[in-house]
Design a protein around this motif. Structure first.
Motif, mmCIF file in Angstrom:
data_model
loop_
_atom_site.group_PDB
_atom_site.id
_atom_site.type_symbol
_atom_site.label_atom_id
_atom_site.label_comp_id
_atom_site.label_asym_id
_atom_site.label_seq_id
_atom_site.Cartn_x
_atom_site.Cartn_y
_atom_site.Cartn_z
ATOM 1 N N GLN A 103 0.777 -1.180 0.088
ATOM 2 C CA GLN A 103 0.016 -0.040 0.148
ATOM 3 C C GLN A 103 0.788 1.162 0.010
ATOM 4 O O GLN A 103 0.354 2.302 -0.832
ATOM 5 C CB GLN A 103 -1.020 -0.249 1.152
ATOM 6 C CG GLN A 103 -1.852 1.283 1.431
ATOM 7 C CD GLN A 103 -2.798 1.509 0.210
ATOM 8 O OE1 GLN A 103 -3.114 0.563 -0.572
ATOM 9 N NE2 GLN A 103 -3.264 2.815 0.239
ATOM 10 N N THR A 104 1.997 1.358 0.638
ATOM 11 C CA THR A 104 2.803 2.395 0.804
ATOM 12 C C THR A 104 3.240 2.631 -0.656
ATOM 13 O O THR A 104 3.616 3.798 -1.030
ATOM 14 C CB THR A 104 4.084 2.182 2.014
ATOM 15 O OG1 THR A 104 3.270 2.037 3.224
ATOM 16 C CG2 THR A 104 5.133 3.531 1.888
ATOM 17 N N GLY B 160 -9.066 -5.088 -2.614
ATOM 18 C CA GLY B 160 -10.067 -4.172 -2.990
ATOM 19 C C GLY B 160 -9.805 -2.677 -2.472
ATOM 20 O O GLY B 160 -9.863 -1.672 -3.156
ATOM 21 N N ARG B 161 -9.441 -2.684 -1.340
ATOM 22 C CA ARG B 161 -9.065 -1.269 -0.640
ATOM 23 C C ARG B 161 -7.791 -0.565 -1.157
ATOM 24 O O ARG B 161 -7.589 0.638 -1.174
ATOM 25 C CB ARG B 161 -9.061 -1.684 0.671
ATOM 26 C CG ARG B 161 -10.282 -1.918 1.488
ATOM 27 C CD ARG B 161 -10.153 -1.700 3.169
ATOM 28 N NE ARG B 161 -9.038 -2.746 3.680
ATOM 29 C CZ ARG B 161 -9.078 -4.022 3.977
ATOM 30 N NH1 ARG B 161 -10.469 -4.660 4.015
ATOM 31 N NH2 ARG B 161 -8.132 -4.398 4.620
ATOM 32 N N ALA C 267 -7.682 -2.999 -9.956
ATOM 33 C CA ALA C 267 -8.730 -2.810 -10.735
ATOM 34 C C ALA C 267 -9.319 -4.153 -11.189
ATOM 35 O O ALA C 267 -10.528 -4.343 -11.556
ATOM 36 C CB ALA C 267 -8.622 -2.049 -11.930
ATOM 37 N N ALA C 268 -8.510 -5.194 -11.255
ATOM 38 C CA ALA C 268 -8.754 -6.519 -11.738
ATOM 39 C C ALA C 268 -7.606 -7.499 -11.201
ATOM 40 O O ALA C 268 -6.371 -7.086 -10.949
ATOM 41 C CB ALA C 268 -8.871 -6.626 -13.011
ATOM 42 N N ALA C 269 -7.818 -8.749 -11.109
ATOM 43 C CA ALA C 269 -6.822 -9.765 -10.618
ATOM 44 C C ALA C 269 -7.095 -11.131 -11.562
ATOM 45 O O ALA C 269 -8.091 -11.562 -11.764
ATOM 46 C CB ALA C 269 -6.791 -10.257 -9.286
ATOM 47 N N SER C 270 -6.058 -11.349 -12.548
ATOM 48 C CA SER C 270 -6.059 -12.404 -13.280
ATOM 49 C C SER C 270 -5.905 -13.835 -12.350
ATOM 50 O O SER C 270 -5.204 -13.925 -11.348
ATOM 51 C CB SER C 270 -5.164 -12.412 -14.571
ATOM 52 O OG SER C 270 -5.213 -13.756 -15.234
ATOM 53 N N LEU C 271 -6.569 -14.906 -12.721
ATOM 54 C CA LEU C 271 -6.367 -16.053 -11.991
ATOM 55 C C LEU C 271 -5.006 -16.966 -12.199
ATOM 56 O O LEU C 271 -4.760 -16.818 -13.463
ATOM 57 C CB LEU C 271 -7.701 -16.947 -12.183
ATOM 58 C CG LEU C 271 -8.940 -16.459 -11.720
ATOM 59 C CD1 LEU C 271 -9.997 -17.754 -11.557
ATOM 60 C CD2 LEU C 271 -8.892 -16.161 -9.955
ATOM 61 N N GLY C 272 -4.564 -17.303 -11.279
ATOM 62 C CA GLY C 272 -3.435 -18.352 -11.722
ATOM 63 C C GLY C 272 -4.001 -19.676 -10.839
ATOM 64 O O GLY C 272 -4.883 -19.614 -10.724
ATOM 65 N N PRO D 148 -11.165 -7.230 -5.889
ATOM 66 C CA PRO D 148 -11.291 -6.749 -7.459
ATOM 67 C C PRO D 148 -11.993 -7.665 -8.258
ATOM 68 O O PRO D 148 -11.979 -9.111 -7.817
ATOM 69 C CB PRO D 148 -10.014 -6.367 -7.568
ATOM 70 C CG PRO D 148 -9.091 -7.437 -7.045
ATOM 71 C CD PRO D 148 -9.860 -7.617 -5.554
ATOM 72 N N PRO D 149 -12.332 -7.563 -9.550
ATOM 73 C CA PRO D 149 -13.062 -8.456 -10.455
ATOM 74 C C PRO D 149 -11.738 -9.295 -10.922
ATOM 75 O O PRO D 149 -10.678 -9.092 -11.028
ATOM 76 C CB PRO D 149 -13.469 -7.739 -11.642
ATOM 77 C CG PRO D 149 -13.722 -6.336 -11.190
ATOM 78 C CD PRO D 149 -12.779 -6.004 -9.996
#
Length: 176
Positions: free
Chosen positions: A43-44, A90-91, A95-100, A121-122
């Motif tokens: 986050q930083t 999410g926080r 914007a999105a995350a691809s599945l691995g 995220p989606p």
């Protein structure tokens, strides 16, 4: 000192912030060198990268569940960590995350249970049929940009040989 932000000549019009293979690390890993992970640390880095106001797009390339080599290896604490990590993503503005592979290893019901009620995220995968929990694609907007994203998990036959992918896992199958 390490800087998560690469120098750019001039002002960029879009900044991509990419992560992958984070394994839901909430804290740094404890390694002696090149410590991995840590939500606060990430986050930083994101805040530092975004502070100049350049539109940014934050994406995860997969591997955000803890490492396991077969279904059923994750305990209740691991499940709590996954759900907390999904909320944190999410926080942090993903914007999105691809599945691995790690996200599909435990089957559709497990993945849906982990996503349910979180601020995740989606999640995207165009090559696995996991709708409605996981979409094949998404369109996102940041600044003046409208961007199409497609998730690609890949062929299970090509995944790491240490991981046993069971094609009979409920609901995890290639998209036809």
């Amino acid at each position: 000192p390490f800087s998560p932000v690469l120098p750019v000549q001039g002002r960029p019009s879009l900044r991509l912030l990419l992560t992958g293979h984070t394994q839901a690390y909430l804290e740094i890993c404890g390694c002696k060198l090149s410590q991995s992970g840590g939500v606060a640390r990430r986050q930083t880095a994101f805040q530092e990268a975004r502070k100049d106001g350049v539109p940014s797009l934050t994406l995860d390339l997969g591997g955000f569940f803890p490492y396991a080599t077969k279904p059923g290896e994750l305990d209740a604490l691991s499940e709590m960590e996954i759900r907390f990590y999904l909320d944190a993503m999410g926080r942090m503005g993903y914007a999105a995350a691809s599945l691995g592979i790690q996200e599909t290893l435990h089957g559709r019901a497990f993945l849906e249970r982990m996503l349910q009620g979180t601020q995740a995220p989606p999640c995207l995968s165009a090559d696995l049929d996991l709708e409605p929990a996981v979409a094949p694609w998404a369109i996102v907007e940041t600044g003046p940009w409208k961007i199409g994203l497609v998730g690609a998990t890949g062929d299970p036959a090509l995944w790491d040989g240490a991981i046993r992918f069971d094609a009979s896992l409920s609901g995890v199958r290639p998209r036809s």
